[in-house]
Design a protein around this motif. Structure first.
Motif, mmCIF file in Angstrom:
data_model
loop_
_atom_site.group_PDB
_atom_site.id
_atom_site.type_symbol
_atom_site.label_atom_id
_atom_site.label_comp_id
_atom_site.label_asym_id
_atom_site.label_seq_id
_atom_site.Cartn_x
_atom_site.Cartn_y
_atom_site.Cartn_z
ATOM 1 N N PRO A 157 -24.353 -11.084 -19.570
ATOM 2 C CA PRO A 157 -23.910 -11.395 -20.921
ATOM 3 C C PRO A 157 -23.345 -10.141 -21.587
ATOM 4 O O PRO A 157 -23.695 -9.026 -21.208
ATOM 5 C CB PRO A 157 -25.200 -11.825 -21.625
ATOM 6 N N VAL A 158 -22.443 -10.354 -22.528
ATOM 7 C CA VAL A 158 -21.876 -9.198 -23.225
ATOM 8 C C VAL A 158 -22.833 -8.788 -24.336
ATOM 9 O O VAL A 158 -22.922 -9.431 -25.367
ATOM 10 C CB VAL A 158 -20.498 -9.538 -23.828
ATOM 11 N N VAL A 159 -23.587 -7.746 -24.071
ATOM 12 C CA VAL A 159 -24.496 -7.223 -25.078
ATOM 13 C C VAL A 159 -24.079 -5.791 -25.329
ATOM 14 O O VAL A 159 -23.915 -5.013 -24.393
ATOM 15 C CB VAL A 159 -25.959 -7.258 -24.596
ATOM 16 N N LYS A 160 -23.865 -5.466 -26.590
ATOM 17 C CA LYS A 160 -23.388 -4.118 -26.886
ATOM 18 C C LYS A 160 -24.476 -3.310 -27.585
ATOM 19 O O LYS A 160 -25.194 -3.803 -28.425
ATOM 20 C CB LYS A 160 -22.159 -4.197 -27.797
ATOM 21 N N ASP A 161 -24.562 -2.079 -27.192
ATOM 22 C CA ASP A 161 -25.401 -1.134 -27.906
ATOM 23 C C ASP A 161 -24.461 -0.054 -28.415
ATOM 24 O O ASP A 161 -24.043 0.822 -27.668
ATOM 25 C CB ASP A 161 -26.464 -0.562 -26.962
ATOM 26 N N LEU A 162 -24.080 -0.180 -29.688
ATOM 27 C CA LEU A 162 -23.045 0.708 -30.212
ATOM 28 C C LEU A 162 -23.562 2.114 -30.490
ATOM 29 O O LEU A 162 -22.801 3.056 -30.646
ATOM 30 C CB LEU A 162 -22.465 0.116 -31.504
ATOM 31 N N ARG A 163 -24.872 2.240 -30.540
ATOM 32 C CA ARG A 163 -25.448 3.520 -30.925
ATOM 33 C C ARG A 163 -25.642 4.471 -29.722
ATOM 34 O O ARG A 163 -25.644 5.681 -29.876
ATOM 35 C CB ARG A 163 -26.791 3.248 -31.610
ATOM 36 N N CYS A 164 -25.781 3.910 -28.523
ATOM 37 C CA CYS A 164 -26.188 4.745 -27.393
ATOM 38 C C CYS A 164 -25.071 5.676 -26.914
ATOM 39 O O CYS A 164 -23.896 5.458 -27.187
ATOM 40 C CB CYS A 164 -26.677 3.885 -26.238
ATOM 41 N N ASP A 165 -25.453 6.734 -26.204
ATOM 42 C CA ASP A 165 -24.472 7.692 -25.700
ATOM 43 C C ASP A 165 -23.913 7.262 -24.350
ATOM 44 O O ASP A 165 -22.814 7.641 -23.973
ATOM 45 C CB ASP A 165 -25.138 9.061 -25.559
ATOM 46 N N ALA A 166 -24.689 6.497 -23.619
ATOM 47 C CA ALA A 166 -24.231 5.971 -22.334
ATOM 48 C C ALA A 166 -25.114 4.780 -21.992
ATOM 49 O O ALA A 166 -26.189 4.614 -22.559
ATOM 50 C CB ALA A 166 -24.369 7.043 -21.253
ATOM 51 N N SER A 167 -24.627 3.937 -21.069
ATOM 52 C CA SER A 167 -25.465 2.803 -20.687
ATOM 53 C C SER A 167 -25.318 2.510 -19.196
ATOM 54 O O SER A 167 -24.303 2.848 -18.587
ATOM 55 C CB SER A 167 -25.104 1.567 -21.515
ATOM 56 N N VAL A 168 -26.345 1.902 -18.637
ATOM 57 C CA VAL A 168 -26.314 1.493 -17.228
ATOM 58 C C VAL A 168 -26.946 0.111 -17.107
ATOM 59 O O VAL A 168 -27.718 -0.298 -17.967
ATOM 60 C CB VAL A 168 -27.111 2.474 -16.323
ATOM 61 N N PHE A 169 -26.584 -0.588 -16.044
ATOM 62 C CA PHE A 169 -27.199 -1.879 -15.754
ATOM 63 C C PHE A 169 -28.178 -1.686 -14.615
ATOM 64 O O PHE A 169 -27.817 -1.131 -13.574
ATOM 65 C CB PHE A 169 -26.131 -2.902 -15.355
ATOM 66 N N ILE A 170 -29.410 -2.123 -14.818
ATOM 67 C CA ILE A 170 -30.414 -1.898 -13.778
ATOM 68 C C ILE A 170 -31.314 -3.114 -13.583
ATOM 69 O O ILE A 170 -31.337 -4.047 -14.387
ATOM 70 C CB ILE A 170 -31.344 -0.705 -14.127
ATOM 71 N N PRO A 223 -30.315 11.870 -28.383
ATOM 72 C CA PRO A 223 -29.394 11.240 -27.436
ATOM 73 C C PRO A 223 -30.069 10.021 -26.801
ATOM 74 O O PRO A 223 -31.258 10.075 -26.489
ATOM 75 C CB PRO A 223 -29.161 12.319 -26.376
ATOM 76 N N VAL A 224 -29.302 8.941 -26.641
ATOM 77 C CA VAL A 224 -29.884 7.705 -26.094
ATOM 78 C C VAL A 224 -29.130 7.243 -24.856
ATOM 79 O O VAL A 224 -27.900 7.140 -24.866
ATOM 80 C CB VAL A 224 -29.847 6.568 -27.146
ATOM 81 N N LEU A 225 -29.872 6.986 -23.784
ATOM 82 C CA LEU A 225 -29.306 6.300 -22.627
ATOM 83 C C LEU A 225 -29.890 4.899 -22.626
ATOM 84 O O LEU A 225 -31.113 4.722 -22.610
ATOM 85 C CB LEU A 225 -29.676 7.023 -21.323
ATOM 86 N N THR A 226 -29.035 3.892 -22.682
ATOM 87 C CA THR A 226 -29.539 2.521 -22.701
ATOM 88 C C THR A 226 -29.480 1.916 -21.304
ATOM 89 O O THR A 226 -28.451 1.972 -20.634
ATOM 90 C CB THR A 226 -28.730 1.656 -23.686
ATOM 91 N N ALA A 227 -30.608 1.372 -20.862
ATOM 92 C CA ALA A 227 -30.678 0.707 -19.564
ATOM 93 C C ALA A 227 -30.792 -0.794 -19.802
ATOM 94 O O ALA A 227 -31.814 -1.270 -20.286
ATOM 95 C CB ALA A 227 -31.868 1.224 -18.772
ATOM 96 N N PHE A 228 -29.708 -1.512 -19.510
ATOM 97 C CA PHE A 228 -29.760 -2.973 -19.604
ATOM 98 C C PHE A 228 -30.486 -3.479 -18.372
ATOM 99 O O PHE A 228 -29.963 -3.437 -17.254
ATOM 100 C CB PHE A 228 -28.354 -3.554 -19.715
ATOM 101 N N ASN A 229 -31.712 -3.950 -18.583
ATOM 102 C CA ASN A 229 -32.624 -4.242 -17.480
ATOM 103 C C ASN A 229 -32.642 -5.735 -17.113
ATOM 104 O O ASN A 229 -32.135 -6.563 -17.838
ATOM 105 C CB ASN A 229 -34.030 -3.773 -17.892
ATOM 106 N N LYS A 230 -33.252 -6.012 -15.993
ATOM 107 C CA LYS A 230 -33.461 -7.371 -15.467
ATOM 108 C C LYS A 230 -32.152 -8.053 -15.070
ATOM 109 O O LYS A 230 -32.012 -9.272 -15.246
ATOM 110 C CB LYS A 230 -34.236 -8.251 -16.484
#
Ligand SMILES: Nc1nc2c(ncn2[C@@H]2O[C@H](COP(=O)(O)OP(=O)(O)OP(=O)(O)O)[C@@H](O)[C@H]2O)c(=O)[nH]1
Ligand SMILES: [Mg+2]
Length: 409
Positions: free
Chosen positions: A327-340, A312-319
């Motif tokens: 910007p619109v950046v997609k991570d199609l593989r992750c199970d969930a994502s957050v902006f941090i 399972p992957v949680l993607t953290a879009f950092n900085k």
């Protein structure tokens, strides 16, 4: 990192563009960054559009001549190829150019050599360097030993350039033995962690994405964070409490990069295996980097190689503090994502929440009434799982919680 401006070696970077979809300019930008990290500076680049790589010289003969002229014109000390050169390509180019010839792999190995701190890290780097050099003694014999020193020659093996293959082979065998011992120790620690049922979350991502910064912000770990490629080589594991009070272990490790040398992947296997044995991956992406989409793909490629792609992957879009508009950046593989922002702490509560959700999905749900004489179990569940309900009734303590699948009452 190693040298001041006056002694910086000057490099010409070169690559072949096979027109296969890889963005060669981007890749050379990254190589330039790598050379800078190693203490050199790029003074020019050369790209050849070509259908295939030349077996003997990598570039075609005309371009080789052009490269030689560029070296003379810029008074370059070295050239660096964006792909790994074969021993024969290395030898021929060295003979032709009469300056030091490096490739992406040797530069990365050089950076690693300067950064490894722990015993394991040093052993791993030396092993990777020796394997790389063992195959290329011919090239080294004609150019490196004469021109000596500098990038590509640093590290534990540097005074032994003239040693023959047999000595290298013996040393490789010895390093393998020592590494096995260290790896066994790591294995033991990992086993203890698994037996304690504490969920492990491995922080993964492209180099310089902000993994160490995130670990530091979350846990005060005091891990070296730097605006440099490969700041972290040695894995760090830290305990962290989720907002629910549940304890997890967070591990930080070496960053991924395009064309990560296979010798390094092998040598760093036990370190990189942190991802393989984790319950959940926390994928950190540098949202402020325009190459983020490409870097995401590289990370998943590397995870596949490490046999850790099924987690399972949680993607953290950092900085996010660095971008005005997201910007619109997609991570199609992750199970969930957050902006941090690992730096300002923004979004970390949401991250903790999502992490809890993902961990709990991979956990077993229990609903039981525990007799008062066994009340000790409740503390264990609190420490190792997430308690949803805890009701003190006449017949015992009614509990609803998520626990590790292997947890037994
Ligand atoms: N502005 C900003 N900078 C950040 C943020 N997170 C990390 N950085 C910076 O990015 C650089 C790289 O951070 P690190 O934490 O060392 O990155 P890493 O992923 O551990 O890198 P490697 O260990 O090299 O793979 C440092 O200069 C950090 O200060 C953030 O949220 N905002
Ligand atoms: Mg780091």
């Amino acid at each position: 990192m190693f040298e001041n401006k006056e002694t910086q070696e000057k490099f010409i970077l070169f690559a072949v563009d096979l027109k296969n979809g890889d963005n060669v300019e981007d890749s050379l930008d990254e190589l330039e960054e790598l050379v800078l990290t190693a203490g050199g500076v790029s003074v020019g680049r050369l790209i050849q559009n070509k259908d295939a790589i030349e077996n003997a010289t990598y570039l075609g003969s005309g371009k080789c001549e052009e490269l030689r002229e560029m070296v003379l014109l810029n008074e370059a000390d070295a050239v660096c190829c964006d792909d790994e050169l074969s021993p024969i390509q290395l030898k021929n180019l060295s003979d032709l150019l009469q300056v030091k010839v490096l490739d992406r792999t040797s530069v990365i190995l050089d950076i690693f050599a300067g950064r490894a701190k722990t015993k394991e890290g040093k052993l791993q780097v030396e092993l990777a360097q020796l394997k790389y050099r063992a195959q290329r003694l011919i090239g080294i014999g004609t150019s490196m030993s004469r021109l000596g020193g500098g990038i590509g020659t640093r590290g534990p093996g540097e005074t032994k350039l003239e040693v023959d293959r047999r000595v290298i082979r013996d040393r490789i065998a010895q390093l393998n033995r020592e590494l096995r011992e260290v790896a066994e120790h790591r294995e033991l620690l990992r086993k203890q962690r698994m037996e304690s049922h504490t969920p492990t979350v491995a922080i993964v991502g492209y180099t310089n994405a902000g993994k160490s910064t995130l670990l530091n912000t979350l846990t005060d770990a005091g891990v070296l964070e730097e605006d440099k490629l490969f700041a972290t080589l040695d894995p760090t594991a830290r305990a962290y409490k989720l907002s629910t009070g549940q304890e997890i272990i967070l591990t930080d490790t070496v960053g991924f990069i395009k064309k990560l040398p296979h010798h390094l992947v092998n040598a760093f296997e036990s370190t990189l295996a942190e991802a393989k044995f984790a319950d959940v991956l926390l994928h950190v992406v540098d949202l402020s980097n325009e190459k983020a989409p490409d870097q995401i793909l590289t990370v998943y490629d590397t995870l596949l190689k490490l046999e850790a792609a099924d987690k399972p992957v949680l993607t953290a879009f950092n900085k996010i503090d660095r971008v005005e508009e997201r910007p619109v950046v997609k991570d199609l593989r992750c199970d969930a994502s957050v902006f941090i922002s690992a730096k300002t702490g923004e979004g970390l509560d949401a991250l903790s929440e999502k992490l809890t959700e993902i961990i709990n999905k991979s956990r077993r749900f229990i609903e039981e009434t525990i007799p008062y004489e066994k009340a000790g179990i409740i503390n264990k569940i609190h420490a190792l799982g997430t308690v949803l309900t805890e009701d003190y009734r006449d017949d015992g303590i009614f509990i609803r919680a998520y626990v590790d699948p292997s947890f037994h009452m």
